[in-house]
Design an enzyme around this catalytic site. Structure first.
Site, short mmCIF file in Angstrom:
data_model
loop_
_atom_site.label_atom_id
_atom_site.label_comp_id
_atom_site.label_asym_id
_atom_site.label_seq_id
_atom_site.Cartn_x
_atom_site.Cartn_y
_atom_site.Cartn_z
N SER A 116 -51.47 -27.71 -31.11
CA SER A 116 -51.67 -26.55 -30.13
C SER A 116 -52.50 -25.56 -30.71
O SER A 116 -52.48 -25.38 -31.92
CB SER A 116 -50.32 -25.90 -29.70
OG SER A 116 -49.88 -26.83 -29.00
N GLU B 298 -42.29 -37.36 -29.48
CA GLU B 298 -42.03 -36.09 -29.41
C GLU B 298 -40.95 -36.09 -27.90
O GLU B 298 -39.83 -35.41 -28.04
CB GLU B 298 -43.07 -34.96 -29.25
CG GLU B 298 -42.54 -33.72 -28.88
CD GLU B 298 -43.83 -32.53 -28.92
OE1 GLU B 298 -44.82 -32.83 -28.37
OE2 GLU B 298 -43.30 -31.47 -29.42
N GLU C 105 -45.19 -28.29 -15.27
CA GLU C 105 -46.24 -29.06 -14.74
C GLU C 105 -46.99 -30.26 -15.24
O GLU C 105 -47.24 -31.10 -14.61
CB GLU C 105 -47.49 -27.86 -14.28
CG GLU C 105 -47.14 -26.79 -13.27
CD GLU C 105 -46.30 -25.71 -14.20
OE1 GLU C 105 -45.95 -25.79 -15.33
OE2 GLU C 105 -45.48 -24.97 -13.48
#
Ligand SMILES: Cc1cc2nc3c(=O)[nH]c(=O)nc-3n(C[C@H](O)[C@H](O)[C@H](O)COP(=O)(O)OP(=O)(O)OC[C@H]3O[C@@H](n4cnc5c(N)ncnc54)[C@H](O)[C@@H]3O)c2cc1C
Length: 407
Positions: free
Chosen positions: A131, A246, A374
């Site tokens: 990220s 993950e 989402e």
């Protein structure tokens, strides 16, 4: 599938129980043992080394890479038994659960033999550097550059939310090596030595007071080409391996808060009345029980698929989505039931040793980590329900031509 243990697995289960009884403390509370503080880190390392020496670490990994060479069902039995004990595995989940499978698949034999046994014995701790400030859900939009320099690559850029970077010896880092092709095709995945001068780690303090994750800055950080995972430009394939692992790793340890809530309902009295008699509490209990039972059933379906040699499917995303939402709703509800005492975060005073107060503060992060609600819904919509894919404005564009706030 028959969920009774075979005679061989029953022997393994009793060995696990005996070893855990002798080496770990039974859980009397349900406190989440996270990765806070240096002392916790040293205790976690000591625990994991002991577990590894006893042959209970990385059960499904091949022996030559530090594993036990056993089956996924042995892994399931370990997970079922260890749930009843206080253990400190949080520091190693990302390395062993997420990075390990990608290294096993994409690293050279030399690198595997050098690095995996040290990971499996907790000698080295690993983190996952994906990220960035402008690339989270859309991780393929990342901007950290890796440029070739002889036998090395030079990295410049910034990562964020890197769990456990402050404790890590190595990381798996996704970089952009070619901005002239589409965003998915210009990525390359590397292993990186985190203890080098070109890396600066700045901890981020969370609202629960802890420092679980970090910002990581690369200023001419050096990676040997021998630490490349897969082809140059083939990083997205490697990244998907990490992300799928993950999701599977998270779904195995996803807290739902339900067992703790059940204990609370059985034990808590307010003004001399058991809360179990309250119709609102009973209604909530029934709702969460049905969700919890559904998750257990989906988990068994996943175990069945894995035991038959398949891979975990969308159940992992379903478990992550439903479990994380339930975990937060339960924490919020329990603290409302406590009334004014719900705002006191004191482990010695609060029911279940402050579990629900801790959860109110940490559970929002659980809904984001490893893919937001989402994103999970998008996966389920596209891969399970077969709905059309999201429209993508950047489809077919070179990464460098995608408009940004600065262009
Ligand atoms: C506790 C914790 C630990 C973490 N550990 C790590 C780690 O070790 N390594 C690492 O690399 N990262 C880590 N992360 C980062 C995590 O992967 C990201 O936070 C996550 O992927 C979301 O990215 P973002 O925060 O940039 O939010 P964004 O992607 O900017 O999303 C913002 C909002 O937009 C929504 N959204 C985005 N895209 C879509 C879409 N296509 N459709 C509908 N809604 C959308 C999101 O759901 C969210 O509500 C961690 C995060 C947390 C909370």
């Amino acid at each position: 599938m028959d969920f009774e243990d075979t005679p061989e697995l029953a022997v393994f289960r009793s060995e696990v129980r005996d070893w855990l009884d002798a080496n770990a403390q039974r859980r009397t509370d349900q406190l989440f043992l996270g990765m806070e503080g240096d002392q916790a880190f040293q205790e976690a390392k000591a625990w994991y080394k002991k577990k590894s020496q006893a042959g209970f670490a990385c059960l499904t990994w091949p022996r030559e890479y530090g594993g036990a060479g056993l089956t996924p069902l042995h892994e399931v039995i370990w997970a079922q038994e260890v749930e009843n004990y206080k253990t400190r595995d949080a520091h190693f989940v990302i390395g062993i659960g997420n990075c390990g499978p990608a290294i096993m698949h994409f690293a050279s034999e030399e690198a595997k033999v050098e690095l995996l046994p040290r990971m499996a014995s907790a000698e080295d701790v690993w983190c996952q550097l994906f990220s960035e400030p402008s690339a989270g859900s859309d991780v393929a939009g990342l901007r950290t550059r890796a440029e070739p320099d002889g036998d090395n690559w030079i990295l410049n850029g910034q990562k964020i939310w890197t769990s456990g970077a402050q404790y890590s010896d190595y990381g798996v880092v996704l970089t952009r090596t070619d901005p002239t092709v589409s965003k998915y095709r210009g990525l390359t995945l590397f292993m990186i030595d985190m203890r080098q001068p070109g890396i600066e780690i700045r901890p981020i303090r969370q609202m629960d007071g802890g420092q679980h994750f970090n910002e990581v800055f690369f200023n001419d950080a050096v990676v040997p080409d021998a630490y490349r995972l897969g082809e140059v430009g083939g990083g997205w394939t490697g990244a998907l391996t990490v992300l799928m692992s993950e999701r599977l790793a998270i779904s195995g340890i996803q807290p739902t808060g339900f067992p703790q809530f059940l204990e609370l309902v059985k034990s808590l009295e307010i003004n001399g009345q058991p809360i179990a008699r309250d119709p609102i509490v009973r209604e909530r209990l029934a709702t969460w029980y049905s969700q919890y039972a559904g998750l257990q059933a989906a988990n068994k379906r996943m175990i069945t698929a894995v035991a038959k040699g398949g891979i975990a499917g969308a159940e992992a995303s379903l478990g992550k989505l439903v479990g994380a939402v339930m975990n937060q709703e339960i924490a919020n509800f329990a603290c409302q039931v406590f009334g004014q005492a719900g705002i006191i975060q004191d482990d010695s005073f609060s029911p279940e040793q402050g579990h629900f107060q801790h959860s109110v503060l940490f559970s929002p992060g659980v809904r984001l980590a490893g893919g937001t609600d989402e994103v999970m819904r998008n996966i389920l919509a596209e891969q399970v329900l077969g709905l059309p894919q999201e429209p993508r404005a950047d489809k077919g564009m070179a990464f460098q031509d995608i408009p940004t706030g600065n262009s």
